[in-house]
Design a protein around this motif. Sequence first.
Motif, PDB file in Angstrom:
ATOM      1  N   ASP A 394      16.961  56.666  30.693  1.00 36.46           N
ATOM      2  CA  ASP A 394      15.469  55.715  30.607  1.00 36.46           C
ATOM      3  C   ASP A 394      15.595  54.970  30.855  1.00 36.46           C
ATOM      4  O   ASP A 394      16.378  54.239  30.167  1.00 36.46           O
ATOM      5  CB  ASP A 394      15.120  56.695  29.548  1.00 36.46           C
ATOM      6  N   TYR A 395      15.298  53.640  31.676  1.00 36.03           N
ATOM      7  CA  TYR A 395      14.458  52.475  31.654  1.00 36.03           C
ATOM      8  C   TYR A 395      13.463  52.568  32.005  1.00 36.03           C
ATOM      9  O   TYR A 395      12.552  53.233  32.581  1.00 36.03           O
ATOM     10  CB  TYR A 395      15.363  52.076  33.016  1.00 36.03           C
ATOM     11  N   TRP A 396      12.868  51.423  31.127  1.00 34.34           N
ATOM     12  CA  TRP A 396      11.468  50.575  31.304  1.00 34.34           C
ATOM     13  C   TRP A 396      11.694  49.255  32.007  1.00 34.34           C
ATOM     14  O   TRP A 396      12.302  47.771  31.932  1.00 34.34           O
ATOM     15  CB  TRP A 396      10.720  50.210  30.531  1.00 34.34           C
ATOM     16  N   THR A 397      10.525  48.851  33.456  1.00 32.50           N
ATOM     17  CA  THR A 397      10.909  47.178  33.629  1.00 32.50           C
ATOM     18  C   THR A 397       9.637  46.687  33.365  1.00 32.50           C
ATOM     19  O   THR A 397       8.978  48.214  33.285  1.00 32.50           O
ATOM     20  CB  THR A 397      10.738  47.794  36.129  1.00 32.50           C
ATOM     21  N   PRO A 398      10.112  45.751  32.919  1.00 34.16           N
ATOM     22  CA  PRO A 398       8.538  45.197  31.595  1.00 34.16           C
ATOM     23  C   PRO A 398       7.996  44.426  32.999  1.00 34.16           C
ATOM     24  O   PRO A 398       7.744  43.652  33.258  1.00 34.16           O
ATOM     25  CB  PRO A 398       9.449  44.084  31.316  1.00 34.16           C
ATOM     26  N   TYR A 399       6.686  44.506  33.391  1.00 38.62           N
ATOM     27  CA  TYR A 399       6.021  44.387  34.617  1.00 38.62           C
ATOM     28  C   TYR A 399       5.021  43.637  33.457  1.00 38.62           C
ATOM     29  O   TYR A 399       4.471  43.891  32.316  1.00 38.62           O
ATOM     30  CB  TYR A 399       5.529  46.097  35.016  1.00 38.62           C
ATOM     31  N   ASP A 449       6.682  49.751  21.667  1.00 35.39           N
ATOM     32  CA  ASP A 449       7.052  51.356  21.455  1.00 35.39           C
ATOM     33  C   ASP A 449       5.755  52.483  22.160  1.00 35.39           C
ATOM     34  O   ASP A 449       6.033  52.683  23.003  1.00 35.39           O
ATOM     35  CB  ASP A 449       7.425  51.783  19.964  1.00 35.39           C
ATOM     36  N   SER A 450       4.600  52.013  22.277  1.00 35.19           N
ATOM     37  CA  SER A 450       3.521  52.815  22.626  1.00 35.19           C
ATOM     38  C   SER A 450       2.927  52.006  24.033  1.00 35.19           C
ATOM     39  O   SER A 450       2.329  53.280  25.032  1.00 35.19           O
ATOM     40  CB  SER A 450       2.340  52.604  21.593  1.00 35.19           C
ATOM     41  N   LEU A 451       2.822  50.679  24.293  1.00 36.78           N
ATOM     42  CA  LEU A 451       2.793  50.382  25.753  1.00 36.78           C
ATOM     43  C   LEU A 451       3.876  49.941  26.393  1.00 36.78           C
ATOM     44  O   LEU A 451       3.246  49.692  27.585  1.00 36.78           O
ATOM     45  CB  LEU A 451       1.740  49.561  25.162  1.00 36.78           C
ATOM     46  N   MET A 452       5.162  49.612  26.021  1.00 37.10           N
ATOM     47  CA  MET A 452       5.823  49.342  27.193  1.00 37.10           C
ATOM     48  C   MET A 452       7.079  50.211  26.761  1.00 37.10           C
ATOM     49  O   MET A 452       7.576  50.343  28.409  1.00 37.10           O
ATOM     50  CB  MET A 452       6.332  48.327  26.510  1.00 37.10           C
ATOM     51  N   HIS A 453       7.565  50.728  25.987  1.00 41.51           N
ATOM     52  CA  HIS A 453       8.461  52.284  25.926  1.00 41.51           C
ATOM     53  C   HIS A 453       7.580  53.313  25.936  1.00 41.51           C
ATOM     54  O   HIS A 453       8.352  54.295  25.620  1.00 41.51           O
ATOM     55  CB  HIS A 453       8.978  51.722  24.853  1.00 41.51           C
ATOM     56  N   PRO A 455       6.963  56.924  26.895  1.00 40.13           N
ATOM     57  CA  PRO A 455       7.969  58.134  27.629  1.00 40.13           C
ATOM     58  C   PRO A 455       7.134  57.347  29.025  1.00 40.13           C
ATOM     59  O   PRO A 455       8.012  58.078  30.076  1.00 40.13           O
ATOM     60  CB  PRO A 455       7.922  59.789  26.661  1.00 40.13           C
ATOM     61  N   ILE A 456       6.027  58.030  29.248  1.00 43.43           N
ATOM     62  CA  ILE A 456       5.695  58.202  30.046  1.00 43.43           C
ATOM     63  C   ILE A 456       5.770  57.150  31.555  1.00 43.43           C
ATOM     64  O   ILE A 456       5.565  57.094  32.373  1.00 43.43           O
ATOM     65  CB  ILE A 456       4.024  58.889  30.747  1.00 43.43           C
ATOM     66  N   LEU A 457       6.069  56.030  31.159  1.00 43.63           N
ATOM     67  CA  LEU A 457       5.855  54.263  31.773  1.00 43.63           C
ATOM     68  C   LEU A 457       7.453  54.186  31.863  1.00 43.63           C
ATOM     69  O   LEU A 457       7.587  53.101  32.609  1.00 43.63           O
ATOM     70  CB  LEU A 457       5.726  53.489  30.923  1.00 43.63           C
ATOM     71  N   ARG A 458       8.445  55.420  32.191  1.00 43.21           N
ATOM     72  CA  ARG A 458       8.824  55.025  32.508  1.00 43.21           C
ATOM     73  C   ARG A 458       9.237  55.080  33.823  1.00 43.21           C
ATOM     74  O   ARG A 458       9.258  55.310  35.224  1.00 43.21           O
ATOM     75  CB  ARG A 458      10.252  56.233  32.119  1.00 43.21           C
ATOM     76  N   ASP A 459      10.975  54.594  34.970  1.00 38.44           N
ATOM     77  CA  ASP A 459      11.436  54.168  35.562  1.00 38.44           C
ATOM     78  C   ASP A 459      11.671  55.687  36.402  1.00 38.44           C
ATOM     79  O   ASP A 459      12.108  56.294  35.655  1.00 38.44           O
ATOM     80  CB  ASP A 459      12.019  52.889  36.137  1.00 38.44           C
ATOM     81  N   PRO A 460      11.652  56.037  37.161  1.00 41.84           N
ATOM     82  CA  PRO A 460      11.395  57.636  38.331  1.00 41.84           C
ATOM     83  C   PRO A 460      12.900  57.545  37.890  1.00 41.84           C
ATOM     84  O   PRO A 460      13.673  56.068  38.417  1.00 41.84           O
ATOM     85  CB  PRO A 460      10.639  57.575  39.463  1.00 41.84           C
TER      86      PRO A 460
END
Length: 925
Positions: A394-399, A449-453, A455-460
């Motif tokens: 799981d990884y989140w790109t900071p847009y 946690d809710s707006l940057m991280h 789960p639905i916002l994870r990179d594919p």
Amino acid sequence: MTTRFYRLLCFLLLFSLGSRAQVPSQKEHFGFTIGDDYHLANYTQTEAYFKKIAAANPATVKLQVIGKTEEGRDQLMAIVTSPENHAKLARLQEISVKMARAEGLTDEAAHALAAEGKAIVWIDGGIHSTEMVATHQLIETLWQVTSRKDAETKRILDNVVILFTHINPDGQELVANWYMKDSDPKKRKMETIPRLYQKYVGHDNNRDYFIQNMKESRNVGRQLFVEWIPQIMYNHHQRGPAGSVLAGPPYRDPFNYVFDPGMVTGIDALGAAMYNRLNAENKPGFTRLNGSSFSTWYNGGLRTTTHFHNMIGLLTEIIGGPTPEEVPLVPQRLIPNNNTPNPVTPQKWYFRQSIDYSVSLNYAVLDYAARNPDHLLYNIYKMGKNSIDRGSKDYWTPYPKRVEAINTAYRDDQAKAAPRGRGGAAAAANADPMGWNARGAGVPLKYYDSLMHAPILRDPRGFIIPSDQADFPTAVKFVNALIRTGIQIEKATAPFTVNGKSYPAGSFVVKTAQAFRPHILDMFEPQDYPNDFQYPGGPPIRPYDSAGWTLAFQMGVKFDRILEGFDGPFTKLPYGELQLAPGSVSASASGGYLLSSKVNDSFIAVNDLVKAGLDVFRITSGPSAGSFYVPGSAKAKTTLGDASKTLGISVAGVAKKPAGAMEKVAPLRIALWDTYGGSMPSGWTRWILEQYHFPFTVVYPKDIDAGDLKKKYDVIVFVTRAIPAYRGGENDPYAAFRTDPKEDEIPAEFRPMMGRMTAEKSIPALKAFLEAGGKVVTIGTSTALAFHLGLPVRNALTELTSAGVERPLPNEKYYVPGSILKVSVDSTAKASWGLPAETDIVFENSPVFHLSPDAVAKGVVAPLAWFPNNKPLRSGWAWGEAYLQDGVTAFEAKVGAGKLYAFGPEITFRAQAHGTFKWLFNQLY
């Protein structure tokens, strides 16, 4: 040893030394020295000189033809390194590729390979052929590296493999010959070249590298992304910003958020080596960062596509040329600052100075690589390994939009909690947005946690491209674009299921756990360009190129984003191995054949059938409206069989002729507008028409102004910037840089190409053509023809001033640079056959209209595409996008017995927008 044998041995040695080719001086070969004012070498001369250098230095230079150009010339790459490195070149190439892909390597193994390998450095020149410093520095640097015997050059050859590559041989031949045609050196100039310096696309050849349509791009792309994958690539350009000598690394923000930070800081390190060397050599005038417009945001350029592959991609833009010029006085550049630490003063500037600067810059890059080969190799491995790790979890790109969401939510919550009239914590946060106050409390973690991280916002973790989508051959072209850029593709050997959805065999899988993950995300995911203004409330800062370009969106490819790890019956395709859709022709077709208009390549088959003398009909009503019907015959079966094999299209057989109305497909006499000097949008469209086998004629303003157009043509296509703006204004942003020559200065063969479209002569000729039954297709700004003709449409993007005067919306309120937007489409309209009800378009501050309701009711005008809501942005940047709601972006209008088609979006944009090609194709029958 006998005396006779000794004499024979001496003879052979002397013969070998005497027969070894000697490199003539530049003066002997070219008739001048590289960098002499008013002199340019063409490609024929350059190719011959490269061959002489290689022949004279067989132990250090290997000359390789990497492919043919669009005009059929050999495209050369010189591989230069020490004899010892040449002896193990295959191993050094293997190490470079292995380190870049980072597959199956441990850190320990990577360190060992880094110690064994050598740095691979790419240096090119000539992509933009009027930028002749770039071409000639390539000649000069190759000569110096192979002729100098100093310690630095030896260290470079011992530790670096240099790939000197010519990017545009055709353009060098055209431009140099044009410049040198005047016997009087003082009269030589490049401003009046009659056509594009790359056969189809001119300057846009540097916008082609993520799709690689042009032959030169494919030749280069294979070396960069499949065969060698160098750690450093250096792309030479010009024109430096006024008041400087050159712009170079590091570049201004924004850089793309999917990059590995090591690539960005790698650019910083090379930039430091480059401008430090210039300073040590007393060569001022290097500007960087905000000193120029160049950023690392855009993909698609020769230099910028490498950024998405963890290469340190370098660009310099330098002044100068064969005609001496002045460094102008720009007062704000005279004071040293972080952008320009060592300013240049106003002075006369000569070609040789630019060549010397360029050679110094090349040596700076090569010396850095020679001193740090193990670091460069290990770092590209580490960046690739980081990408594999990010794609494996799981990884989140900071847009920016997510940061904006945090700030908005926090401000809203604080405003609710604060007493009326007081700013509270939100005001404090706004006063210290970057957290300079170390004692500041910051924003509570719950917002992260809710707006940057979330789960639905994870990179594919990957993407699945189903093989049962309507236009699978175009999806395969998208897959091939990925393959050409070195992406690992997997293919399903059997049906499979992921997340409860079934996919057929033959579907493609692109997993993100690979080294070039940034490029994968960039091709599938939306770009989130930040709001970028000169100051709060001020005008926007124009992006270097497009703000959004997601290729899967442009091509209309259907895919699924998979957020969790997945696997299936997948086989990995070999790197660089292109694919073809599995075409088929029904065995049972007693009643003939059907071709879907949803498939772009069906139009190729139809054009080939018509050219072969076979009848083709188009169904005009019912559920199959728009499809092509081909009566059954042995010749039709053979022709369609060949098409299915070469194009990968599926041809359905029918038991009997379809019921309902249909019309016979007849080829029209197609004309495509172009202009003296060449239009890039016209060149791209010309290439598209050739690829899809449409016969056409290129016409120029004089042809239009001659009138009697209906006797010669049935449909005329005007790309963006062809039709003059209505009531003043300028459609062509490059007009200020173009000089209209006098006819007597131009060879007679090019004079028919001259002239400009005008409201006085051209518009009446087009009106008469339409009224006589002709069709006109307008794209982008050329939709202004509707205003010239007085049609019942108006600009939707206007406002009333306080004086009650209508004016275009200012950029502070509305601004949409090149981006991808979604529109609704009347897919039942004949003009839109084959398109889905919702379509992604390329939009670049494009025209948007309001149609007269009365005229729509009477059938005078009909909308083809429109914005159904206030949030159409799919990828890029759209400031004030709410103004677009209900605006019509494409329409058709009756004009006498003819019809005008107006497409505001760039429906043929750089031959990337496959998803909207059918808006052009449908009008050509």
